[in-house]
Design a protein around this motif. Structure first.
Motif, short mmCIF file in Angstrom:
data_model
loop_
_atom_site.label_atom_id
_atom_site.label_comp_id
_atom_site.label_asym_id
_atom_site.label_seq_id
_atom_site.Cartn_x
_atom_site.Cartn_y
_atom_site.Cartn_z
N GLY A 65 -6.00 -4.55 0.73
CA GLY A 65 -4.65 -5.26 1.30
C GLY A 65 -5.00 -5.11 3.01
O GLY A 65 -6.07 -4.33 3.41
N GLU A 66 -4.15 -5.66 3.67
CA GLU A 66 -4.28 -5.52 5.11
C GLU A 66 -4.03 -4.26 5.81
O GLU A 66 -4.90 -3.86 6.75
CB GLU A 66 -3.29 -6.41 5.95
N PRO A 67 -3.43 -3.22 5.25
CA PRO A 67 -3.34 -1.91 5.81
C PRO A 67 -4.57 -1.24 5.44
O PRO A 67 -5.05 -0.56 6.40
CB PRO A 67 -2.12 -1.33 4.88
N GLY A 68 -5.23 -1.50 4.28
CA GLY A 68 -6.61 -0.77 4.10
C GLY A 68 -7.55 -1.35 4.99
O GLY A 68 -8.55 -0.59 5.64
N ALA A 69 -7.64 -2.61 5.27
CA ALA A 69 -8.71 -3.30 5.97
C ALA A 69 -8.57 -2.67 7.35
O ALA A 69 -9.37 -2.54 8.32
CB ALA A 69 -8.56 -4.70 6.00
N ASN A 70 -7.20 -2.75 7.70
CA ASN A 70 -6.78 -2.20 9.21
C ASN A 70 -7.41 -0.71 9.56
O ASN A 70 -8.13 -0.68 10.87
CB ASN A 70 -5.30 -2.36 9.67
#
Length: 484
Positions: A65-70
């Protein structure tokens, strides 16, 4: 806007200061104030003289997800690429997860075929069959929030909820799913039912997820996706992430002040100035980003802004007892991530994490050992162990050793142990949490308070959630300033 004060030096506060430091053309002064003597919050790692790493807080980060990518983008920027320890989905430590119930460990499905098997844990039903029935369950007619337990009992049945959802919520939040909000903990699943009357139909046929305006252009992220990482940590433990942030902030000119407990905040909305008062000094800034627990922030208004203060003080927090154990040799009955215990079982632990199975790189380099962490307490801490300020930590160690003997047949004495009580470390998103958060944000906007709320009290308790939340808050703040 020329100056910002960040209150709280955990991962949320450090992340907010990090993203602020990326915009020196808009913010020429950033000050971070931490009430304790150390920065990093719940990220706490210990390296023993034998070379083993023990985590006394979070121990792994997800890639999804977006949190992991960030957060991978942040790690890349901080120069941590060579320090990362990735875990692939095929690794035993990623795919094998267990539930302890009825006096034994039950392995959860770890692949697609496993969904079609019957499990004693679920009354000899297969998860696939429960999923096929779900679209035909009548949707909820009442408006408003609902507990996690009530929601999943309706959609997937009590057996599945009590033996899968309940222990998962205990493992992540240390909380009781009968008291926590499905709207706050599982927003996409709850919205799926609202849109289409079913979780399955809502997820399959609902609107496509909007692409986030926050872009992550990272070689590390590309590598993680190509290699399909499931989890990752760092060679020196996750505290290395907060240590790297501190080093980066000091080089960037951010002022890091420890032992600076903020007592009150005074807002001058006409001039967009905030006076930050500690016991010994006053600091005037143009904006405050609060990264402290919501109940702590509530006390800083000193009787002002009662609507905001009241909403901030509603949610309690759970205290977690952690016992790190190290044994000689290989003593686990099975390799895996670990196991969780449903609240209906007569046990005094939440579960155990098989640390040496997930990250064997953290073991002693010159001898075969097993490391694991026993988690206990949560919402039930005071009931089971008493006041966390007064409990003898030897009690937690005794419970951990006795339980590992019964559950995992580990009867040898540990080579080493650490016992930590993390007091009020996980906020509990009780019923109405999302509505209260919206009320607070509306109040801040209406009164034009130069204040942003970040941290695990609001939009997610995981490290990834906190880092992304800080980035979004800073991005919104800078956009507002540019418009003004």
């Amino acid at each position: 806007m020329t100056s910002v004060a960040v209150i709280g030096g955990g991962i949320s506060g450090l992340s907010a200061a990090y993203y602020l430091s990326k915009a020196p053309h808009l913010v020429n002064k950033v000050v971070l104030l931490e009430g304790s003597s150390r920065l990093g919050g719940w990220l706490q790692s210990t390296r023993t003289e034998e070379g083993a790493i023990f985590e006394h807080g979070p121990r792994s980060l997800r890639v999804a997800g977006e949190p992991g990518a960030n957060i991978l983008g942040m790690a890349d920027d901080l120069g941590l690429t060579d320090q990362i320890l990735p875990v692939l989905p095929s690794h035993e430590g990623a795919k094998n997860r267990f539930i302890y119930a009825g006096g034994k460990l039950h392995k959860l499905p770890s692949n697609f075929r496993g969904l079609f098997r019957r499990y004693e844990l679920f009354a000899n039903q297969s998860p696939a069959l429960m999923g096929l029935r779900e679209p035909f369950v009548k949707g909820r007619q009442e408006e408003g929030d609902e507990s996690v337990h009530s929601f999943f009992c309706r959609r997937l049945g009590k057996q599945f909820t009590d033996n899968a959802i309940d222990p998962m919520v205990r493992g992540i939040y240390g909380g009781d799913c009968r008291q926590l909000s499905v709207q706050a903990l599982f927003p996409s699943i709850q919205q799926a039912e609202r849109r289409k009357g079913s979780i399955t139909r809502g997820l399959l046929f609902g609107p496509k997820k909007k692409e986030s305006p926050l872009k992550v252009d990272s070689e590390l992220l590309k590598k993680a996706r190509q290699e399909r990482w499931a989890l990752w940590s760092l060679k020196d433990g996750l505290e290395a992430l907060s240590n790297s942030l501190q080093e980066y902030l000091m080089k960037s000119g951010v002022e890091l002040l420890t032992d600076r407990r903020v007592e009150t905040l005074e807002f001058d909305t006409t001039n967009q100035v905030v006076q930050v008062n500690t016991l010994d000094e006053q600091l005037q800034v143009n904006h405050v980003i609060s990264a402290v627990p919501s109940q702590c922030l509530s006390q800083m208004f000193a009787g002002n802004h009662p609507i905001l203060s009241e909403n901030l003080s509603v949610n309690p927090s759970a205290t977690i007892g952690l016992v790190n154990l190290e044994f000689s040799g290989s003593v686990l009955p099975s390799e895996g991530f670990g196991y969780l215990v449903p609240s209906g079982q007569p046990e005094r632990i939440l579960g155990a994490v098989f640390d040496s199975s997930i990250f064997p790189q953290h073991n002693r380099p010159n001898s075969a050992t097993t490391r694991l962490t026993v988690m206990m307490g949560g919402t039930w801490f005071c009931e089971q162990f008493g006041d966390p300020n007064e409990v003898d930590t030897s009690l937690l160690l005794d419970v951990a050793l006795e339980t590992m003997s019964r559950h995992l047949n580990i009867t040898s004495s540990p080579l080493r142990s650490f016992t930590t009580i993390q007091k009020d470390c996980i906020p509990q998103y009780t019923l109405g949490h999302t509505d209260r958060l919206e009320q607070m944000e509306s109040y801040i906007a209406e009164k034009r308070l130069p204040l942003s709320l970040v941290g695990c009290s609001y939009r997610g308790v995981g490290v990834n959630d906190c880092v992304l939340d800080a980035r979004k808050a800073v991005t919104n703040l800078l956009k507002t300033h540019e418009r003004d």
